[in-house]
Design a protein around this motif. Structure first.
Motif, PDB file in Angstrom:
ATOM      1  N   THR A  60      40.966 -47.343  17.121  1.00  0.00           N
ATOM      2  CA  THR A  60      39.915 -48.310  17.460  1.00  0.00           C
ATOM      3  C   THR A  60      39.897 -48.543  18.971  1.00  0.00           C
ATOM      4  O   THR A  60      38.890 -48.940  19.528  1.00  0.00           O
ATOM      5  CB  THR A  60      40.127 -49.644  16.705  1.00  0.00           C
ATOM      6  N   GLU A  61      41.029 -48.311  19.627  1.00  0.00           N
ATOM      7  CA  GLU A  61      41.074 -48.315  21.096  1.00  0.00           C
ATOM      8  C   GLU A  61      41.944 -47.153  21.533  1.00  0.00           C
ATOM      9  O   GLU A  61      42.871 -46.778  20.827  1.00  0.00           O
ATOM     10  CB  GLU A  61      41.742 -49.593  21.627  1.00  0.00           C
ATOM     11  N   GLY A  62      41.665 -46.628  22.721  1.00  0.00           N
ATOM     12  CA  GLY A  62      42.487 -45.548  23.254  1.00  0.00           C
ATOM     13  C   GLY A  62      42.000 -44.185  22.792  1.00  0.00           C
ATOM     14  O   GLY A  62      40.974 -44.068  22.119  1.00  0.00           O
ATOM     15  N   HIS A  63      42.745 -43.162  23.178  1.00  0.00           N
ATOM     16  CA  HIS A  63      42.286 -41.786  22.970  1.00  0.00           C
ATOM     17  C   HIS A  63      43.415 -40.878  22.512  1.00  0.00           C
ATOM     18  O   HIS A  63      44.562 -41.069  22.893  1.00  0.00           O
ATOM     19  CB  HIS A  63      41.710 -41.236  24.280  1.00  0.00           C
ATOM     20  N   VAL A  64      43.051 -39.883  21.721  1.00  0.00           N
ATOM     21  CA  VAL A  64      43.983 -38.813  21.359  1.00  0.00           C
ATOM     22  C   VAL A  64      43.410 -37.523  21.944  1.00  0.00           C
ATOM     23  O   VAL A  64      42.255 -37.182  21.683  1.00  0.00           O
ATOM     24  CB  VAL A  64      44.157 -38.689  19.833  1.00  0.00           C
ATOM     25  N   LEU A  65      44.208 -36.850  22.760  1.00  0.00           N
ATOM     26  CA  LEU A  65      43.764 -35.610  23.394  1.00  0.00           C
ATOM     27  C   LEU A  65      44.558 -34.438  22.850  1.00  0.00           C
ATOM     28  O   LEU A  65      45.771 -34.549  22.617  1.00  0.00           O
ATOM     29  CB  LEU A  65      43.972 -35.680  24.914  1.00  0.00           C
ATOM     30  N   ILE A  66      43.872 -33.320  22.640  1.00  0.00           N
ATOM     31  CA  ILE A  66      44.558 -32.088  22.264  1.00  0.00           C
ATOM     32  C   ILE A  66      44.254 -31.058  23.337  1.00  0.00           C
ATOM     33  O   ILE A  66      43.078 -30.834  23.661  1.00  0.00           O
ATOM     34  CB  ILE A  66      44.107 -31.608  20.871  1.00  0.00           C
ATOM     35  N   ASP A  67      45.304 -30.485  23.916  1.00  0.00           N
ATOM     36  CA  ASP A  67      45.143 -29.561  25.043  1.00  0.00           C
ATOM     37  C   ASP A  67      44.258 -30.172  26.127  1.00  0.00           C
ATOM     38  O   ASP A  67      43.437 -29.475  26.731  1.00  0.00           O
ATOM     39  CB  ASP A  67      44.538 -28.226  24.566  1.00  0.00           C
ATOM     40  N   GLY A  68      44.403 -31.474  26.328  1.00  0.00           N
ATOM     41  CA  GLY A  68      43.643 -32.153  27.376  1.00  0.00           C
ATOM     42  C   GLY A  68      42.228 -32.527  26.979  1.00  0.00           C
ATOM     43  O   GLY A  68      41.518 -33.171  27.751  1.00  0.00           O
ATOM     44  N   GLU A  69      41.811 -32.153  25.775  1.00  0.00           N
ATOM     45  CA  GLU A  69      40.443 -32.466  25.345  1.00  0.00           C
ATOM     46  C   GLU A  69      40.432 -33.750  24.530  1.00  0.00           C
ATOM     47  O   GLU A  69      41.197 -33.897  23.570  1.00  0.00           O
ATOM     48  CB  GLU A  69      39.884 -31.311  24.496  1.00  0.00           C
ATOM     49  N   ASP A  70      39.564 -34.678  24.926  1.00  0.00           N
ATOM     50  CA  ASP A  70      39.475 -35.960  24.226  1.00  0.00           C
ATOM     51  C   ASP A  70      38.792 -35.755  22.872  1.00  0.00           C
ATOM     52  O   ASP A  70      37.644 -35.341  22.798  1.00  0.00           O
ATOM     53  CB  ASP A  70      38.677 -36.936  25.086  1.00  0.00           C
ATOM     54  N   THR A  71      39.526 -36.070  21.807  1.00  0.00           N
ATOM     55  CA  THR A  71      38.990 -35.814  20.465  1.00  0.00           C
ATOM     56  C   THR A  71      37.953 -36.867  20.050  1.00  0.00           C
ATOM     57  O   THR A  71      37.270 -36.688  19.044  1.00  0.00           O
ATOM     58  CB  THR A  71      40.124 -35.782  19.416  1.00  0.00           C
ATOM     59  N   ALA A  72      37.838 -37.958  20.820  1.00  0.00           N
ATOM     60  CA  ALA A  72      36.867 -39.010  20.465  1.00  0.00           C
ATOM     61  C   ALA A  72      35.439 -38.463  20.486  1.00  0.00           C
ATOM     62  O   ALA A  72      34.570 -38.950  19.781  1.00  0.00           O
ATOM     63  CB  ALA A  72      36.994 -40.186  21.433  1.00  0.00           C
TER      64      ALA A  72
END
Ligand SMILES: Nc1ncnc2c1ncn2[C@@H]1O[C@H](COP(=O)(O)OP(=O)(O)OP(=O)(O)O)[C@@H](O)[C@H]1O
Ligand SMILES: [Mg+2]
Length: 230
Positions: A60-72
């Motif tokens: 609900t807040e913040g970000h999860v990145l995979i290989d530097g890519e923001d999954t949001a």
């Protein structure tokens, strides 16, 4: 190089008359070849965190990145594809399909990414052999011991050669010998195959085998022994 997976300020709150916050303000970067144990009391948010890292839930807040890519920014379909290509999951219960053999259970996620059937079959067989499951290949889950079933579940998690395996108390239903052998397998995957593993465990002796320990209390990281790999 960007970390394989990164949580930045991740908070997950369930809406409702009395909102429940599962995890709050999580900052965590997982590098390639890292073996991370997540510990903490029951209800501290370990499973919630794993779901967020595994793109099975969204913050609900913040970000999860995979290989530097923001999954949001990704659609549900793109998230599912990324999950299938990059991540593998193992849970406390094996969730193998009861009417399918070990080989078929491993083939199912492979088929979802496509490819020639004979090649997929050869890859599934090789994987099961490598995990010491040659004799289990043609058997149904009910014909296997608990330890063997969990190994098949690990084989299925590895089906599409994921960079990161997320495991939520994978040894919760195993005796200590089988639990230790599952961690042997994790060590091999990290050391010889350069995979990253994040494993939730209640067992301090097993957690100590990971090179990095992350401890949660009330949805927050209260201890992180730190990244050792890039
Ligand atoms: N769907 C839900 N609705 C309400 N509360 C929830 C829900 N899912 C989780 N919780 C609450 O969120 C908190 C974190 O739960 P979580 O399952 O992530 O903890 P955990 O550390 O994995 O616990 P355990 O060691 O028992 O598996 C707990 O207080 C739990 O009761
Ligand atoms: Mg849990």
């Amino acid at each position: 190089m960007s970390p394989l997976l990164e949580a930045r300020g991740v908070t997950r709150t369930l809406p409702g008359p009395v909102p429940v916050t599962l995890v709050r303000g999580i900052d965590l970067a997982i590098g390639r070849g890292e073996f991370v144990a997540v510990t903490g009391p029951s209800g501290s948010g370990k499973s919630s965190l794993l779901y967020l890292l595994g793109l099975l839930d969204r913050p609900t807040e913040g970000h999860v990145l995979i290989d530097g890519e923001d999954t949001a920014r990704l659609s549900a379909g793109a998230l599912a594809r990324l999950r299938r290509q990059r991540l593998g999951f193992v849970f406390q219960f094996h969730f193998l399909l009861p009417e399918f053999t070990s080989l078929e259970n491993v083939l199912l996620p492979m088929r979802r990414l496509g490819g020639e059937e004979a090649a997929l079959r050869a890859r599934a067989e090789a994987l099961l052999e490598r995990l010491g499951l040659a004799d289990a290949m043609a058997k149904l889950p009910e014909e296997l011991s608990g330890g063997m079933r969990q190994r098949v579940a690990v084989a299925r998690a590895l089906a599409n050669d994921p960079a990161l395996v997320l495991a939520d108390e994978p040894t919760g239903n195993l005796d200590s010998r089988n639990a230790a052998s599952m961690f042997d397998l994790f060590e091999t995957l990290v050391a010889e195959h350069g995979r990253s593993i994040v494993v939730v465990t209640h067992d301090p002796a097993l957690a100590a085998r990971a090179r990095r320990q992350v401890r949660l209390v009330d949805g927050r990281i209260v201890e992180d022994t730190g990244a050792v790999a890039a």
